[in-house]
Design a protein around this motif. Structure first.
Motif, PDB file in Angstrom:
ATOM      1  N   ASP A 108      51.992 -26.759  18.411  1.00  0.00           N
ATOM      2  CA  ASP A 108      52.054 -26.573  19.857  1.00  0.00           C
ATOM      3  C   ASP A 108      53.293 -25.762  20.230  1.00  0.00           C
ATOM      4  N   GLU A 109      53.107 -24.681  20.964  1.00  0.00           N
ATOM      5  CA  GLU A 109      54.209 -23.773  21.279  1.00  0.00           C
ATOM      6  C   GLU A 109      55.269 -24.426  22.167  1.00  0.00           C
ATOM      7  N   GLU A 110      54.846 -25.340  23.046  1.00  0.00           N
ATOM      8  CA  GLU A 110      55.792 -25.956  23.973  1.00  0.00           C
ATOM      9  C   GLU A 110      56.608 -27.061  23.309  1.00  0.00           C
ATOM     10  N   THR A 111      55.944 -27.919  22.525  1.00  0.00           N
ATOM     11  CA  THR A 111      56.622 -29.070  21.941  1.00  0.00           C
ATOM     12  C   THR A 111      57.058 -28.842  20.492  1.00  0.00           C
ATOM     13  N   ASN A 112      56.502 -27.810  19.854  1.00  0.00           N
ATOM     14  CA  ASN A 112      56.769 -27.526  18.440  1.00  0.00           C
ATOM     15  C   ASN A 112      56.243 -28.634  17.528  1.00  0.00           C
ATOM     16  N   ARG A 113      55.305 -29.431  18.031  1.00  0.00           N
ATOM     17  CA  ARG A 113      54.730 -30.518  17.250  1.00  0.00           C
ATOM     18  C   ARG A 113      53.379 -30.092  16.687  1.00  0.00           C
ATOM     19  N   ILE A 114      53.028 -30.672  15.556  1.00  0.00           N
ATOM     20  CA  ILE A 114      51.757 -30.362  14.900  1.00  0.00           C
ATOM     21  C   ILE A 114      50.643 -31.180  15.536  1.00  0.00           C
ATOM     22  N   ALA A 115      49.522 -30.541  15.811  1.00  0.00           N
ATOM     23  CA  ALA A 115      48.347 -31.215  16.350  1.00  0.00           C
ATOM     24  C   ALA A 115      47.117 -30.574  15.725  1.00  0.00           C
ATOM     25  N   ALA A 116      45.957 -31.121  16.059  1.00  0.00           N
ATOM     26  CA  ALA A 116      44.706 -30.585  15.525  1.00  0.00           C
ATOM     27  C   ALA A 116      43.687 -30.458  16.645  1.00  0.00           C
ATOM     28  N   SER A 117      42.656 -29.673  16.380  1.00  0.00           N
ATOM     29  CA  SER A 117      41.629 -29.415  17.387  1.00  0.00           C
ATOM     30  C   SER A 117      40.264 -29.292  16.730  1.00  0.00           C
ATOM     31  N   THR A 118      39.230 -29.792  17.401  1.00  0.00           N
ATOM     32  CA  THR A 118      37.859 -29.543  16.945  1.00  0.00           C
ATOM     33  C   THR A 118      37.297 -28.278  17.601  1.00  0.00           C
ATOM     34  N   ARG A 119      38.056 -27.687  18.494  1.00  0.00           N
ATOM     35  CA  ARG A 119      37.623 -26.467  19.195  1.00  0.00           C
ATOM     36  C   ARG A 119      37.963 -25.245  18.337  1.00  0.00           C
ATOM     37  N   LEU A 120      37.283 -25.128  17.218  1.00  0.00           N
ATOM     38  CA  LEU A 120      37.621 -24.088  16.232  1.00  0.00           C
ATOM     39  C   LEU A 120      37.519 -22.688  16.806  1.00  0.00           C
ATOM     40  N   ARG A 121      36.571 -22.471  17.720  1.00  0.00           N
ATOM     41  CA  ARG A 121      36.366 -21.128  18.279  1.00  0.00           C
ATOM     42  C   ARG A 121      37.586 -20.639  19.062  1.00  0.00           C
ATOM     43  N   ASP A 122      38.476 -21.564  19.467  1.00  0.00           N
ATOM     44  CA  ASP A 122      39.691 -21.159  20.169  1.00  0.00           C
ATOM     45  C   ASP A 122      40.747 -20.600  19.215  1.00  0.00           C
ATOM     46  N   PHE A 123      40.549 -20.815  17.918  1.00  0.00           N
ATOM     47  CA  PHE A 123      41.546 -20.415  16.925  1.00  0.00           C
ATOM     48  C   PHE A 123      41.001 -19.420  15.891  1.00  0.00           C
ATOM     49  N   LEU A 124      39.698 -19.481  15.633  1.00  0.00           N
ATOM     50  CA  LEU A 124      39.102 -18.625  14.607  1.00  0.00           C
ATOM     51  C   LEU A 124      38.136 -17.633  15.250  1.00  0.00           C
ATOM     52  N   PRO A 125      38.292 -16.336  14.983  1.00  0.00           N
ATOM     53  CA  PRO A 125      37.386 -15.340  15.553  1.00  0.00           C
ATOM     54  C   PRO A 125      35.985 -15.417  14.950  1.00  0.00           C
ATOM     55  N   GLU A 126      34.991 -15.092  15.753  1.00  0.00           N
ATOM     56  CA  GLU A 126      33.605 -15.032  15.282  1.00  0.00           C
ATOM     57  C   GLU A 126      33.180 -13.598  14.992  1.00  0.00           C
ATOM     58  N   VAL A 127      34.067 -12.657  15.265  1.00  0.00           N
ATOM     59  CA  VAL A 127      33.787 -11.236  15.062  1.00  0.00           C
ATOM     60  C   VAL A 127      34.690 -10.718  13.950  1.00  0.00           C
ATOM     61  N   ALA A 128      34.103  -9.985  12.996  1.00  0.00           N
ATOM     62  CA  ALA A 128      34.886  -9.464  11.870  1.00  0.00           C
ATOM     63  C   ALA A 128      34.342  -8.114  11.417  1.00  0.00           C
ATOM     64  N   THR A 129      35.214  -7.290  10.903  1.00  0.00           N
ATOM     65  CA  THR A 129      34.811  -5.989  10.357  1.00  0.00           C
ATOM     66  C   THR A 129      35.248  -5.837   8.897  1.00  0.00           C
ATOM     67  N   GLU A 130      36.006  -6.800   8.379  1.00  0.00           N
ATOM     68  CA  GLU A 130      36.583  -6.642   7.049  1.00  0.00           C
ATOM     69  C   GLU A 130      35.640  -7.034   5.927  1.00  0.00           C
ATOM     70  N   PHE A 131      34.508  -7.654   6.245  1.00  0.00           N
ATOM     71  CA  PHE A 131      33.586  -8.104   5.212  1.00  0.00           C
ATOM     72  C   PHE A 131      32.497  -7.075   4.933  1.00  0.00           C
ATOM     73  N   GLU A 132      31.919  -7.174   3.730  1.00  0.00           N
ATOM     74  CA  GLU A 132      30.811  -6.331   3.321  1.00  0.00           C
ATOM     75  C   GLU A 132      29.628  -7.213   2.932  1.00  0.00           C
ATOM     76  N   PRO A 133      28.389  -6.747   3.150  1.00  0.00           N
ATOM     77  CA  PRO A 133      27.227  -7.515   2.697  1.00  0.00           C
ATOM     78  C   PRO A 133      27.304  -7.818   1.207  1.00  0.00           C
ATOM     79  N   LYS A 134      26.895  -9.010   0.828  1.00  0.00           N
ATOM     80  CA  LYS A 134      26.903  -9.529  -0.537  1.00  0.00           C
ATOM     81  C   LYS A 134      28.290  -9.948  -1.014  1.00  0.00           C
ATOM     82  N   GLN A 135      29.297  -9.832  -0.150  1.00  0.00           N
ATOM     83  CA  GLN A 135      30.644 -10.254  -0.536  1.00  0.00           C
ATOM     84  C   GLN A 135      30.677 -11.766  -0.697  1.00  0.00           C
TER      85      GLN A 135
END
Length: 280
Positions: free
Chosen positions: A120-147
């Motif tokens: 957490d940027e304000e408290t500097n404490r570690i936390a967790a979230s089930t809202r993965l889409r807020d942290f991990l992108p769903e759009v990518a260009t670095e992958f190739e088919p069959k990778q």
């Protein structure tokens, strides 16, 4: 600079009755309690330690390995629910908090969830979230088919299963790509099937192209040879039986035996497959 929620390589600078102090740079000295001090430790040693906040919110070090670090995903179990959120077992003395605001839906004690760890940027404490889409992108260009990629199954949708790809992106495995039971929390090898026009990632566990069918066809021939030229595993057999023997989907198996039939290498009927080379 000291990295909260990750392993740091720090120097031992002082010994006290209850442990050792490590040089935390701008953040001062950090205590490594006696219960995690490695045998033979002495002032001047360099140690790899995990940095987090203890139950009194003091920055502390440990040589224990947590089940995940900040900026990683993990499948963790809820051990209690309090007025501030759900607490998870992540392998350290102080449990990991998932605030109510970071829960997609209310978490339940005794259940396990895929979560993303953040600082957490304000408290500097570690936390967790089930809202993965807020942290991990769903759009990518670095992958190739069959990778080849590593997958962590993290959720279920009407179309199939969501998965964390290489710990950094979110992708989707469609229902028709799933040929054996999977569950949320499973870690599996997989492949990039395609990158859609909108940049989203489609995943698979196998390919149905000509090359893959050819390889499967030879496995089927070898299996027939090993069983006297006969097999009761037909295109009418349950998908579970096909997956158990060949680790492929029923659709892939049907295409492979269809190709062998067209090549006149096998004979097909409702109850069995016969290897033509063995006839006569």
């Amino acid at each position: 600079m000291l990295q909260i929620g990750k392993f740091n390589h720090l120097e031992v600078v002082n010994q006290v009755p209850f442990g050792f102090y490590l040089d935390g740079g701008d953040m001062g000295q950090v205590l490594l309690p006696t219960n995690t001090v490695p045998q033979g430790c002495k002032v001047g040693d360099m140690l790899d330690v995990f940095i987090y906040h203890d139950s009194d919110d003091r920055i502390i070090a440990t040589t224990k390995n947590p089940k995940a670090q900040v900026d990683q995903c993990a499948f963790l179990k809820v051990i209690s629910i309090t007025k501030v959120g759900a607490f998870l077992d992540w392998g350290l003395e102080k449990d990991l908090l998932v605030p109510f605001s970071e829960q997609d839906y209310p978490m339940a004690e005794g259940m396990s969830y895929v979560v993303y760890l953040f600082c957490d940027e304000e408290t500097n404490r570690i936390a967790a979230s089930t809202r993965l889409r807020d942290f991990l992108p769903e759009v990518a260009t670095e992958f190739e088919p069959k990778q080849a990629v590593n997958l962590l199954i993290c959720g279920r949708t009407d179309m199939g299963y969501k998965a964390v790809v290489n710990g950094s992106y979110l992708g989707l495995v469609f229902k028709d790509e799933i040929f054996k039971p999977i569950k949320i929390g499973y870690k599996l090898p997989g492949f990039i099937k395609r990158i859609r026009e909108d940049g989203k990632i489609d995943l698979c566990f196998q390919f149905h192209d000509k090359e893959a069918r050819g390889s499967l066809a030879e496995q089927i021939i070898e299996d027939l040879l090993a069983h006297g030229g006969l097999s009761t595993l037909t295109d009418k057999s349950p998908a579970e039986e096909i997956s158990q023997r060949f680790n492929v989907s029923k659709a892939a198996y049907k295409k492979a035996i269809g190709g062998l039939f067209k090549q006149k290498r096998i004979l097909l009927d409702k109850n069995k497959i016969t290897l033509v080379e063995n006839k006569g």
